[in-house]
Structure formats: structure tokens, C-alpha cells
Design a protein around this motif. Sequence first.
Motif, short mmCIF file in Angstrom:
data_model
loop_
_atom_site.label_atom_id
_atom_site.label_comp_id
_atom_site.label_asym_id
_atom_site.label_seq_id
_atom_site.Cartn_x
_atom_site.Cartn_y
_atom_site.Cartn_z
N TYR A 180 -4.17 1.40 -9.52
CA TYR A 180 -3.95 0.34 -8.54
C TYR A 180 -3.18 0.99 -7.40
O TYR A 180 -2.12 1.56 -7.62
CB TYR A 180 -3.14 -0.77 -9.20
CG TYR A 180 -2.98 -2.07 -8.44
CD1 TYR A 180 -3.72 -2.35 -7.29
CD2 TYR A 180 -2.09 -3.05 -8.87
CE1 TYR A 180 -3.58 -3.56 -6.62
CE2 TYR A 180 -1.94 -4.26 -8.21
CZ TYR A 180 -2.68 -4.51 -7.09
OH TYR A 180 -2.53 -5.70 -6.44
N SER A 181 -3.76 0.96 -6.19
CA SER A 181 -3.11 1.72 -5.12
C SER A 181 -3.39 1.14 -3.75
O SER A 181 -4.30 0.35 -3.56
CB SER A 181 -3.58 3.17 -5.16
OG SER A 181 -4.94 3.22 -4.81
N VAL A 182 -2.58 1.58 -2.82
CA VAL A 182 -2.68 1.09 -1.44
C VAL A 182 -3.89 1.71 -0.75
O VAL A 182 -4.41 1.18 0.21
CB VAL A 182 -1.36 1.36 -0.67
CG1 VAL A 182 -1.16 2.84 -0.43
CG2 VAL A 182 -1.33 0.62 0.65
N ILE A 183 -4.33 2.84 -1.26
CA ILE A 183 -5.47 3.53 -0.66
C ILE A 183 -6.03 4.46 -1.73
O ILE A 183 -5.29 4.89 -2.61
CB ILE A 183 -5.04 4.31 0.61
CG1 ILE A 183 -6.24 4.82 1.39
CG2 ILE A 183 -4.11 5.46 0.26
CD1 ILE A 183 -5.88 5.31 2.79
N ILE A 219 -5.65 11.22 5.07
CA ILE A 219 -4.71 10.76 6.09
C ILE A 219 -3.42 11.58 6.05
O ILE A 219 -2.94 12.07 7.07
CB ILE A 219 -4.37 9.26 5.89
CG1 ILE A 219 -5.59 8.41 6.24
CG2 ILE A 219 -3.18 8.85 6.75
CD1 ILE A 219 -5.41 6.94 5.94
N LEU A 220 -2.87 11.79 4.84
CA LEU A 220 -1.55 12.41 4.76
C LEU A 220 -1.59 13.93 4.80
O LEU A 220 -0.71 14.57 5.34
CB LEU A 220 -0.83 11.94 3.49
CG LEU A 220 -0.46 10.46 3.48
CD1 LEU A 220 -0.03 10.03 2.10
CD2 LEU A 220 0.64 10.17 4.48
N TRP A 221 -2.62 14.50 4.17
CA TRP A 221 -2.72 15.96 4.15
C TRP A 221 -3.82 16.47 5.09
O TRP A 221 -4.05 17.63 5.19
CB TRP A 221 -3.01 16.46 2.74
CG TRP A 221 -1.83 16.49 1.82
CD1 TRP A 221 -1.03 17.57 1.60
CD2 TRP A 221 -1.33 15.46 0.98
NE1 TRP A 221 -0.06 17.25 0.68
CE2 TRP A 221 -0.21 15.96 0.28
CE3 TRP A 221 -1.70 14.13 0.75
CZ2 TRP A 221 0.52 15.21 -0.62
CZ3 TRP A 221 -0.96 13.37 -0.14
CH2 TRP A 221 0.13 13.91 -0.82
N ASN A 225 1.22 11.74 -6.37
CA ASN A 225 2.37 11.30 -5.58
C ASN A 225 2.46 9.80 -5.39
O ASN A 225 3.53 9.26 -5.18
CB ASN A 225 2.31 11.95 -4.19
CG ASN A 225 3.17 13.17 -4.11
OD1 ASN A 225 4.39 13.07 -4.11
ND2 ASN A 225 2.55 14.34 -4.08
N MET A 226 1.30 9.14 -5.40
CA MET A 226 1.29 7.76 -4.94
C MET A 226 1.71 6.74 -6.00
O MET A 226 1.84 5.56 -5.67
CB MET A 226 -0.08 7.39 -4.37
CG MET A 226 -0.34 8.05 -3.02
SD MET A 226 -1.69 7.28 -2.08
CE MET A 226 -3.00 7.27 -3.27
N LYS A 227 1.91 7.15 -7.24
CA LYS A 227 2.29 6.22 -8.31
C LYS A 227 1.24 5.12 -8.45
O LYS A 227 1.43 3.99 -8.01
CB LYS A 227 3.67 5.58 -8.03
CG LYS A 227 4.79 6.59 -7.83
CD LYS A 227 5.39 7.06 -9.15
CE LYS A 227 6.62 7.90 -8.91
NZ LYS A 227 6.33 9.26 -8.37
N LEU A 281 3.34 1.52 -12.32
CA LEU A 281 3.41 0.22 -11.68
C LEU A 281 4.20 -0.78 -12.51
O LEU A 281 4.86 -1.67 -11.96
CB LEU A 281 2.01 -0.31 -11.39
CG LEU A 281 1.20 0.58 -10.45
CD1 LEU A 281 0.02 -0.17 -9.88
CD2 LEU A 281 2.04 1.12 -9.32
#
Lengths: 319, 319
Positions: free
Chosen positions: B222-225, B233-235, B247-249, B255
Motif C-alpha cells: 500500500y503506497s503513495v506511488i 521521480i526521486l532517483w 525506503n517507502m514503507k 503500515l
Amino acid sequence: MNWINNVVRPRIRSFLKPKDTGSENLWVKDPESGEMVFYRDLEANMWVVPNSGYHMKIKAADRLSTFLDDGKYDTVPLPSVALDPLKFRDSKRYVDRLKEQRLKTGADDAITVATGELFAQPVTVAVQDFDFMGGSLGMAAGSAIVTGLETAAERHTPFILFVSSGGARMQEGILSLMQMPRTTVAVLRLREAGLPFIVVFTNPTTGGVTASYAMLGDVHLAEPGALIGFAGPRVIEQTIREKLPKGFQRSEYLYEHGMVDMVVHRHNLRETIGSIVGILTKAPQRDELSETAPARLATPIAASAGDDLMGVPEAAHAE
Amino acid sequence: MTSYLDFEKPVADLEGKIAELKSIATSDQAVSIDEEVNRLSARADEALVDIYKKLTPWQKTQVARHPQRPHFSDYIRTLITEWTPLAGDRKFAEDPALQAGFGRFNGQPVAILGQEKGSNTESRLKHNFGMARPEGYRKAVRIMDMADRFDIPLISFVDTAGAYPGIGAEERGQAEAIARSTERSLELGVPNIAIIIGEGGSGGAIAIATANRVLMLENAIYSVISPEAGASILWRDAAKAQDAANNMKITATDLLSLGVVDGIIPEPAGGAHRHHAEVMESTSRAISQFLTDFPGNRGRLEIREHRRDKFLAIGTNLS
């Protein structure tokens, strides 16, 4: 200002206060026409390029002081939130990134909430600033929106939001996503308190912000030419492998597709919102507002309004 | 025939050997293979347990997306009787990516929402790989309206990479549709439960996952993206999806500890795609428990406020 000031002051200034990009470079480039415009002319024109009408970014403080009566407002203290609960790092640690942004902008996060008066009517206003990490929605911004809406409910005033954001703050992962329902709760509570929520879309607003509170206003206004959408143009192009049509996801396009009520020039926002707020809260009529009403009807829509708009748009099946 | 994920290679090798032995045995009845097969099966089972004990977030992402993982329609077939799918948003179109309707769970009437990813090329295309367009979310609002009016609890099975990013979707207000669906969820006076069965992708998930109780299957994410999009986007490199996932948990245990989900439905070693029956059984128990325990003496208002307060509180006690 003499040459010594110009040479020496910026370095000192960078220690003392946030970087003021405009005043350091006396000329500013219009990103669309390429025209060079004198900084002071832009400032005097509320950061709208005088010739082209291009709406440039305007700092939160300038937005508030040009919008509210006599340029006066009080900022509302915002709750502090956990800074980096995921201990996130990409090419940089998120905490370091935050520090840099804070130093650069002089703000704690992307949203400022203020109270003031608009044509003598009390209002609560929030400005979401794209310059702070792309105006991204993390826990700080989400809590600021909640605080703004709650402040409006407590003070029994309308809530006006000037929004600009690239969407969710990736570095806060799922907690960023959770700001969508969190802010929505606050929007519902304002609505249930019988108070108006006015959204002004400014360039650009996309992602989780449009997919939550920004699209839940009673009235949606947009500054001309602002990019507004759910997915960003790059993501869509990569998905469908096609070039996007001209004007796609711009304010005027959203107006045509029924997502915003009006496209309003920055110079007319004060009167337009003053009037909407007055009507919705049943405030007594004010002469200064009634007189400007006809000007507001001239919606700056260049597009082909006509019967064909009522049919199914051509691109409707083009996904 | 199970399709193996790359990190399941030791199991694949062992099970390959077993299959080989069995085919020898069928062609030559004289050879007794039972002992060897039992020994190899035991080793394969051990290997599977070992591997699944320490899945990384990226490996879980692959399990969550496994083509043989039970999908929406599997849950419906197993858990729901008198399934009555309803179609269309009554505004523009029917969107088969998001399924909605009514049925009975253990005899009790329930409303149901969920994304269906499809299980072969034809059905995947039909359901647009579980990526809904605005019509899907508007249909969800329609079903929530009915559930609320007829006082029927709602179950959401969430399984989507995200809402579809296309020209038509933008044109018809994808952001607004998602925002309204989340909003409607927060207005419900009937109990709702959301179960992330595979992928909970961003706004496309939260639109139907704003529930009194939110559960996740053990290997769901379950994630924001999506990790891929987050990495690009980030790398600025989609190949860094593993780093993003780590990294995004995004895992159920992460959760749960962040307080974003309320519980985890366990999956036996080897994942839901190897154990449909067990996973259906535990999901059924979880739903049944919610429908029995949660409503209690709560009235409609309390049910609604429970949901709102729960989401408002998320993240506020983190440091």
C-alpha cells in the motif's frame, strides 16, 4: 541602490534572510514569451507580465497582502508534525532536504494560513506555495489545511485556498497519502458548519492535492493558463505514448470540461471572491463590489464556446 | 502450474525435480519414487518457509502482483452469494476496472466495491489492469449512496496500481472523481471495511479504502506511488524501484506500525497465490468479525465520526 550594495548585499542577505530571487536579478524572464520584464514592474503588477498577461508565481506573503484589505493579515500558528517518520533517503536524506528548503524559503513548510478581512468581511485564507518542495502535500501541509479549515469553522468565516502543488510528498510515503482523507474530513466539517470553501487554482496543481481537498470547494476559480490535473503531462505521455493536445490540463480546458467555475485574472480575484463570499454568507451589499460586477462577467476564455461543446468531446474515447 | 518469482528459484528447482521423478515413475512403473518425492517435497516446503519468512519489500511487491494471486472476482466467488454487480455511473460510462454491487456475506446483505485486475490477456484488457477511470469512482459513489440509504454495510477489496492516467480520464475529471469518492466514504453512516488484497496504489486506492477498518493481506503493498514511479521521480531512474520499495514503507507490517492499517490478514508461506483457500478463510473470518463486533451500539453518526476521527488521528502521534 548603488553598485556596492548590489555586489555585497546578496551574500550577507543569504545568511540573514531567505533568498529573494526577484530583487537580485532586476530582470525577470517571462517563461512563455521569453520577454524580459523589469522586476519592479512585475511586482507592481502582482507578478502578472504586463504585455503577455502570463501569471507568474507570487510569494505567499505577496499573495496575502495583495488579496486582503489594507494588506493586513495575521498568520495562524500551525501544529508541529513528525519531521521524518520514515527516515527516508533518496539521493539525499529527507531531513537535509527539508533543512535546505527551509533555509531557502524562510518558511517551515509549503502552507501559510492567515486570517484577515476581505471587503470588511472576516475570512480565513491558506496559501500553498509551490516554491517549498513543489508545494508537496506531506504531514505538515495536510495538518495546515486541517488547521485552516478548523480555524475558519471556529471563527465562522469562509475558507479561501490559493493552491499550487505537484502532489503528494513522496518522502513521507503512505503518510502523505493519508493527508487526502484527513483534509477531506476537515472540508466536510466546514461544509457541515454551513461555511463556504473557495478554491483558487494557481499554476501548477496536480496529483493527490487535486484528488482531495482542492477539488472539493464550493466554488472553483483558476488563474489563467494554470496547469491543473490528476496525473502530470509527462506521466500521461509515457502511458499513452502520444503527444498531448495544446492547452491540455490548462485552466481554460478545465473550465470547458466543467471542473472550474471561472478563469479569473489575478487582478480581479479580490473583487470576485469578495462578491462570492458576500453572497454566500448573505452579507449586506457593498457598492464597491456591485460596481465591478460587469467586468467580472467578461471571462477571459478564448476558446470556441458553442453547441459542439455539449456533445461528447472528441478525445473522450482516446485513452 | 505455479509461475515462480525469481527469488523462488530454490523451490522451483526442487519442485522441478519432483515433477521429473513423477514423469519417470509414470513411464516406468517398476521404479519406486515415493521416498525421494517425500524427501524433496519436505525440502521444497522448508525452502519456501525460509524464503517467505524474510521477504524484502521489493519481493513482497512481486508477490502482491503475482498473476495467480486471488483477485476481486475470486473473493466474490468464494465469499459472496447472490452477487449482483451494478454497472455505470449514470453520467458517462461503465468502467469494468472498478466492480461494484450488492450480495450476501454469510447471508447478510452487503455492498461491495473493488478493483479487478483480470486473470488473462482478454480480461486484463477488459478491466484495464485494474486501473479505474473517473466513471469507476463515480459508480463507487453511486453504490455508497445506496448502501447508506438502505443501511447496508460496505466491503472494499482494494487491488490497483493506481487510477488510470489518460487523456479522457483527465478530461472527465479523474481528480474530482477520486476526491468525491473519498469524501463519500467519509460521509457514510454505515460501517465499512477495506481490505488491501494486492496492490493499494495511491489515490486510486484511497478513494475506496477510507474505512472504519482497513486491513491488509500479509504480502500486500500500500503506497503513495508505485515503487517504479517513485524511483523515476526521486532517483530519476525507474530501475531503482527496489530502493524505492525499501525506503517507502509499503508493507503490511510497516503500515501497521505507522497506524495506517488496523490489522493484517496472514498468508501461509508461499503467498496467497499458492493458498487461495486458506486466504479466503482468514479473510472471511476478518470480515465476519468486523460485521459482528464493530457496529455494536454505534448509531449512524458514531460510525461516521469514528471513521473521520480515526483518519484525522493518523500520523499525529509519530515522532
